[in-house]
Design a protein around this motif. Structure first.
Motif, PDB file in Angstrom:
ATOM      1  N   LEU A   1       0.828  -1.210   0.000  1.00  0.00           N
ATOM      2  CA  LEU A   1       0.000   0.000   0.000  1.00  0.00           C
ATOM      3  C   LEU A   1       0.863   1.260   0.000  1.00  0.00           C
ATOM      4  O   LEU A   1       0.602   2.211  -0.750  1.00  0.00           O
ATOM      5  CB  LEU A   1      -0.937   0.011   1.206  1.00  0.00           C
ATOM      6  CG  LEU A   1      -2.081  -1.000   1.195  1.00  0.00           C
ATOM      7  CD1 LEU A   1      -2.787  -1.028   2.550  1.00  0.00           C
ATOM      8  CD2 LEU A   1      -3.062  -0.692   0.076  1.00  0.00           C
ATOM      9  N   LEU A   2       1.886   1.284   0.840  1.00  0.00           N
ATOM     10  CA  LEU A   2       2.768   2.454   0.917  1.00  0.00           C
ATOM     11  C   LEU A   2       3.544   2.648  -0.385  1.00  0.00           C
ATOM     12  O   LEU A   2       3.697   3.773  -0.869  1.00  0.00           O
ATOM     13  CB  LEU A   2       3.715   2.328   2.110  1.00  0.00           C
ATOM     14  CG  LEU A   2       3.047   2.441   3.480  1.00  0.00           C
ATOM     15  CD1 LEU A   2       4.006   1.990   4.581  1.00  0.00           C
ATOM     16  CD2 LEU A   2       2.531   3.848   3.739  1.00  0.00           C
TER      17      LEU A   2
ATOM     18  N   GLU B   1       2.684   1.662  -3.433  1.00  0.00           N
ATOM     19  CA  GLU B   1       1.774   2.111  -4.487  1.00  0.00           C
ATOM     20  C   GLU B   1       1.355   3.562  -4.276  1.00  0.00           C
ATOM     21  O   GLU B   1       1.239   4.321  -5.241  1.00  0.00           O
ATOM     22  CB  GLU B   1       0.545   1.197  -4.564  1.00  0.00           C
ATOM     23  CG  GLU B   1       0.880  -0.228  -5.002  1.00  0.00           C
ATOM     24  CD  GLU B   1       1.545  -0.275  -6.373  1.00  0.00           C
ATOM     25  OE1 GLU B   1       0.855  -0.048  -7.382  1.00  0.00           O
ATOM     26  OE2 GLU B   1       2.775  -0.528  -6.441  1.00  0.00           O
ATOM     27  N   GLN B   2       1.162   3.959  -3.027  1.00  0.00           N
ATOM     28  CA  GLN B   2       0.800   5.347  -2.737  1.00  0.00           C
ATOM     29  C   GLN B   2       1.922   6.290  -3.183  1.00  0.00           C
ATOM     30  O   GLN B   2       1.676   7.319  -3.811  1.00  0.00           O
ATOM     31  CB  GLN B   2       0.507   5.523  -1.252  1.00  0.00           C
ATOM     32  CG  GLN B   2       0.077   6.935  -0.888  1.00  0.00           C
ATOM     33  CD  GLN B   2      -0.153   7.085   0.599  1.00  0.00           C
ATOM     34  OE1 GLN B   2       0.734   6.768   1.394  1.00  0.00           O
ATOM     35  NE2 GLN B   2      -1.346   7.539   0.970  1.00  0.00           N
ATOM     36  N   ARG B   3       3.166   5.919  -2.865  1.00  0.00           N
ATOM     37  CA  ARG B   3       4.305   6.753  -3.269  1.00  0.00           C
ATOM     38  C   ARG B   3       4.428   6.846  -4.787  1.00  0.00           C
ATOM     39  O   ARG B   3       4.895   7.845  -5.325  1.00  0.00           O
ATOM     40  CB  ARG B   3       5.598   6.202  -2.669  1.00  0.00           C
ATOM     41  CG  ARG B   3       5.719   6.515  -1.203  1.00  0.00           C
ATOM     42  CD  ARG B   3       7.080   6.155  -0.630  1.00  0.00           C
ATOM     43  NE  ARG B   3       7.046   6.343   0.794  1.00  0.00           N
ATOM     44  CZ  ARG B   3       7.007   5.354   1.683  1.00  0.00           C
ATOM     45  NH1 ARG B   3       7.014   4.101   1.282  1.00  0.00           N
ATOM     46  NH2 ARG B   3       6.968   5.603   2.968  1.00  0.00           N
TER      47      ARG B   3
ATOM     48  N   ILE C   1      -3.512   3.843  -7.290  1.00  0.00           N
ATOM     49  CA  ILE C   1      -4.559   3.441  -6.361  1.00  0.00           C
ATOM     50  C   ILE C   1      -4.540   1.930  -6.220  1.00  0.00           C
ATOM     51  O   ILE C   1      -4.088   1.209  -7.114  1.00  0.00           O
ATOM     52  CB  ILE C   1      -5.954   3.927  -6.817  1.00  0.00           C
ATOM     53  CG1 ILE C   1      -6.304   3.347  -8.181  1.00  0.00           C
ATOM     54  CG2 ILE C   1      -6.023   5.439  -6.835  1.00  0.00           C
ATOM     55  CD1 ILE C   1      -7.738   3.593  -8.580  1.00  0.00           C
TER      56      ILE C   1
ATOM     57  N   VAL D   1      -6.291   2.635   1.195  1.00  0.00           N
ATOM     58  CA  VAL D   1      -5.267   3.666   1.318  1.00  0.00           C
ATOM     59  C   VAL D   1      -4.577   3.525   2.679  1.00  0.00           C
ATOM     60  O   VAL D   1      -5.255   3.387   3.702  1.00  0.00           O
ATOM     61  CB  VAL D   1      -5.917   5.067   1.212  1.00  0.00           C
ATOM     62  CG1 VAL D   1      -4.888   6.164   1.360  1.00  0.00           C
ATOM     63  CG2 VAL D   1      -6.684   5.203  -0.092  1.00  0.00           C
TER      64      VAL D   1
ATOM     65  N   ASP E   1      -1.696   8.017   7.238  1.00  0.00           N
ATOM     66  CA  ASP E   1      -0.467   8.773   7.476  1.00  0.00           C
ATOM     67  C   ASP E   1       0.271   8.215   8.683  1.00  0.00           C
ATOM     68  O   ASP E   1       1.498   8.123   8.689  1.00  0.00           O
ATOM     69  CB  ASP E   1      -0.775  10.252   7.701  1.00  0.00           C
ATOM     70  CG  ASP E   1      -1.281  10.933   6.440  1.00  0.00           C
ATOM     71  OD1 ASP E   1      -1.036  10.417   5.327  1.00  0.00           O
ATOM     72  OD2 ASP E   1      -1.928  11.997   6.563  1.00  0.00           O
TER      73      ASP E   1
ATOM     74  N   ASP F   1       2.379   5.165   7.811  1.00  0.00           N
ATOM     75  CA  ASP F   1       3.618   5.534   7.133  1.00  0.00           C
ATOM     76  C   ASP F   1       4.636   6.046   8.149  1.00  0.00           C
ATOM     77  O   ASP F   1       5.810   5.666   8.123  1.00  0.00           O
ATOM     78  CB  ASP F   1       3.336   6.602   6.070  1.00  0.00           C
ATOM     79  CG  ASP F   1       4.523   6.850   5.152  1.00  0.00           C
ATOM     80  OD1 ASP F   1       5.408   5.985   5.054  1.00  0.00           O
ATOM     81  OD2 ASP F   1       4.554   7.928   4.529  1.00  0.00           O
TER      82      ASP F   1
END
Length: 171
Positions: free
Chosen positions: A62-63, A65-67, A71, A116, A119, A122
């Motif tokens: 997830l992290l 792909e977010q960076r 999605i 998602v 924060d 992360d």
């Protein structure tokens, strides 16, 4: 009963064919040592974050792909982790409950959902693994371009050797 000295045992290569050089066995033993250290680090990370292996792999994905600005749908998690959709639902429920991820509506398809990372997850990963990652990067940066190329080629070759697992297919 005789005891084997740690140095003698680590260099013995008892499961390798006779004739392998000490240097070859030393390299393979150091690779095993690294793998054991990484396995122990992952166990410490899971314990610190209160997560199981699948949860940690999901959060890492997830992290990542977010960076990368991508999605993640639940089906993407299921495919990457090679788990059923039912297991994926349970996984996402657990990540949500523990504050590591949240469900949101898909930005363009309001009938679909996305997952998602939060924060805080992360930040927790950075706090837990940041110093180790900085030490690892510093060491790799200290290598010459040639040495990095050799290490990369070596690790790619070792990965291929293990992935093939052709020896396990033979009777």
């Amino acid at each position: 009963m005789t005891t084997t000295q740690p140095d003698e045992f680590s260099r013995s290569g008892y499961w390798y064919p006779e004739g392998d050089s000490a240097q070859t066995i030393d390299v393979l033993n150091m690779l095993r040592r690294y793998r054991a250290a990484e396995t122990a680090m992952r166990a410490r990370t899971r314990a610190t974050m209160g997560m199981n292996e699948t949860d940690l792999m999901a959060l890492r994905f997830l992290l990542h792909e977010q960076r990368a600005g991508r999605i993640v749908r639940p089906i993407d998690l299921a495919r990457v982790l090679d788990i059923s959709t039912a297991s994926t639902t349970t996984l996402i429920d657990r990540l949500e409950r523990d504050g590591h991820a949240r469900r949101e509506l898909h930005p363009t398809d309001r009938r679909a959902g996305v997952v998602v990372p939060t924060d805080s997850s992360d930040e927790e990963v950075q706090a837990t693994l940041g110093a180790m990652h900085r030490r690892m990067l510093a060491y790799v940066d200290s290598l010459s371009d040639h040495d990095r190329a050799v290490v990369t080629r070596f690790l790619a070759g070792m990965s291929s050797a293990v992935e093939e697992a052709s020896d396990l297919d033979q009777p």
